[in-house]
Design an enzyme around this catalytic site. Structure first.
Site, PDB file in Angstrom:
ATOM      1  N   HIS A 275       0.967  -1.207  -0.096  1.00 44.57           N
ATOM      2  CA  HIS A 275      -0.051  -0.051  -0.074  1.00 44.57           C
ATOM      3  C   HIS A 275       0.972   1.276   0.042  1.00 44.57           C
ATOM      4  CE1 HIS A 275      -2.842   2.998   1.193  1.00 44.57           C
ATOM      5  NE2 HIS A 275      -3.965   2.148   0.768  1.00 44.57           N
TER       6      HIS A 275
ATOM      7  N   GLU B 226      -3.869   1.784  -7.701  1.00 44.70           N
ATOM      8  CA  GLU B 226      -4.367   2.832  -6.528  1.00 44.70           C
ATOM      9  C   GLU B 226      -3.651   4.220  -7.112  1.00 44.70           C
ATOM     10  OE1 GLU B 226      -6.380   1.392  -3.048  1.00 44.70           O
ATOM     11  OE2 GLU B 226      -4.432   1.118  -2.411  1.00 44.70           O
TER      12      GLU B 226
HETATM   13  C1  PEP Z   1      -6.804   3.233  -0.124  1.00 41.46           C
HETATM   14  O1  PEP Z   1      -6.038   4.071   0.536  1.00 41.46           O
HETATM   15  O2  PEP Z   1      -6.643   2.142  -0.441  1.00 41.46           O
HETATM   16  C2  PEP Z   1      -7.967   3.923  -0.611  1.00 41.46           C
HETATM   17  C3  PEP Z   1      -8.355   3.495  -1.867  1.00 41.46           C
HETATM   18  O3  PEP Z   1      -8.441   5.210  -0.029  1.00 41.46           O
HETATM   19  P1  PEP Z   1      -9.646   6.003  -0.510  1.00 41.46           P
HETATM   20  O4  PEP Z   1     -10.790   5.195  -0.835  1.00 41.46           O
HETATM   21  O5  PEP Z   1      -9.976   6.986   0.829  1.00 41.46           O
HETATM   22  O6  PEP Z   1      -9.299   6.795  -1.526  1.00 41.46           O
END
Ligand code: PEP
Length: 230
Positions: A88, A157
């Site tokens: 992450h 992400e």
């Molecule tokens: C995350 O940190 O995995 C994430 C997707 O956060 P958010 O949905 O708050 O953007």
């Protein structure tokens, strides 16, 4: 579709228990083919029952031992946990997990047979350089990672979309997922970054999106279950 809730450093054991009671009521209406994951903080891991899989946000790459402040496989085994998030961006950034460390952790939990949700994502300055730079950056996050691992799920992400309220556009998600899918042998690929009830349908309709990893909008059981039931 896969719907994964990452609580990060939010919720206590008590509030996680309450959340799960509420979630379980809502999940009675869920499509059987959809899969739900919950990642509570370590202090709230437990023996929960319901139509979801509990995973760990993090653990140390050891069965047990002298690693002050960490939890290892023994502590996860206590709750039958066999799913873990690795890579992450918050751990890469705040906990200084280098690609080398991330790859070593991946190799350890792969060896243990864990299902791994492996997170990748580029910072804004890379996105601004264009698609080629983005792909180069993302592919570098597979250094030392066995992308053929059978229990692998990848989560794309973009860092600039995490917790900012600004999701990537349909076009950005679509082109990135299409390219990534090829690179990861068509493994399940989640999108993460400001996914919420208002945009979930749009995101899950994109070809190459197999689900979402949700932070902020997963903290409330009502909001998260709205996404699951969308
Ligand atoms: C995350 O940190 O995995 C994430 C997707 O956060 P958010 O949905 O708050 O953007």
């Amino acid at each position: 579709m896969i719907y994964a809730a990452n609580f990060k450093t939010n919720h206590t054991r008590k509030s996680t228990e309450n959340y799960i009671v509420e979630l379980n009521k809502k999940l009675q209406a869920k499509n059987t083919e959809d899969k739900v994951y919950i990642f509570p903080p370590s202090s709230a891991l437990g023996t929960y029952e319901g139509d979801f899989t509990q995973g760990a946000q993090n653990a140390y790459a050891a069965q047990n031992g002298a690693y002050t402040g960490e939890i290892g496989v023994d502590q996860l085994d206590e709750f039958g946990i066999k799913t873990i998030l690795i890579g992450h961006s918050e751990r890469r950034e705040y906990m200084a997990e280098t690609q080398e460390k991330v790859a070593a952790k991946f190799a350890f939990f792969k060896e243990q047979g864990f299902e791994i949700i492996y997170c990748i994502g580029e910072p804004l300055e890379i996105r601004e350089k264009g698609f080629e730079s983005v792909m180069q950056y993302l592919l570098s996050q597979f250094e030392g990672i066995d992308s053929t691992y059978e229990n692998l799920i990848v989560a794309y992400e973009p860092i600039w979309a995490i917790g900012t309220g600004r999701s990537a556009t349909v076009e950005e998600i679509s082109t990135t997922h299409r390219a990534l899918k090829k690179a990861i042998n068509e493994k399940p690929l989640l999108y993460g970054g400001s996914a919420k009830p208002a945009n979930i349908k749009e995101i899950t309709s994109i070809a190459g999106v197999d689900g979402v990893l949700v932070g902020s909008a997963s903290l409330d059981a009502e909001s998260f279950s709205q996404m699951v039931l969308s």
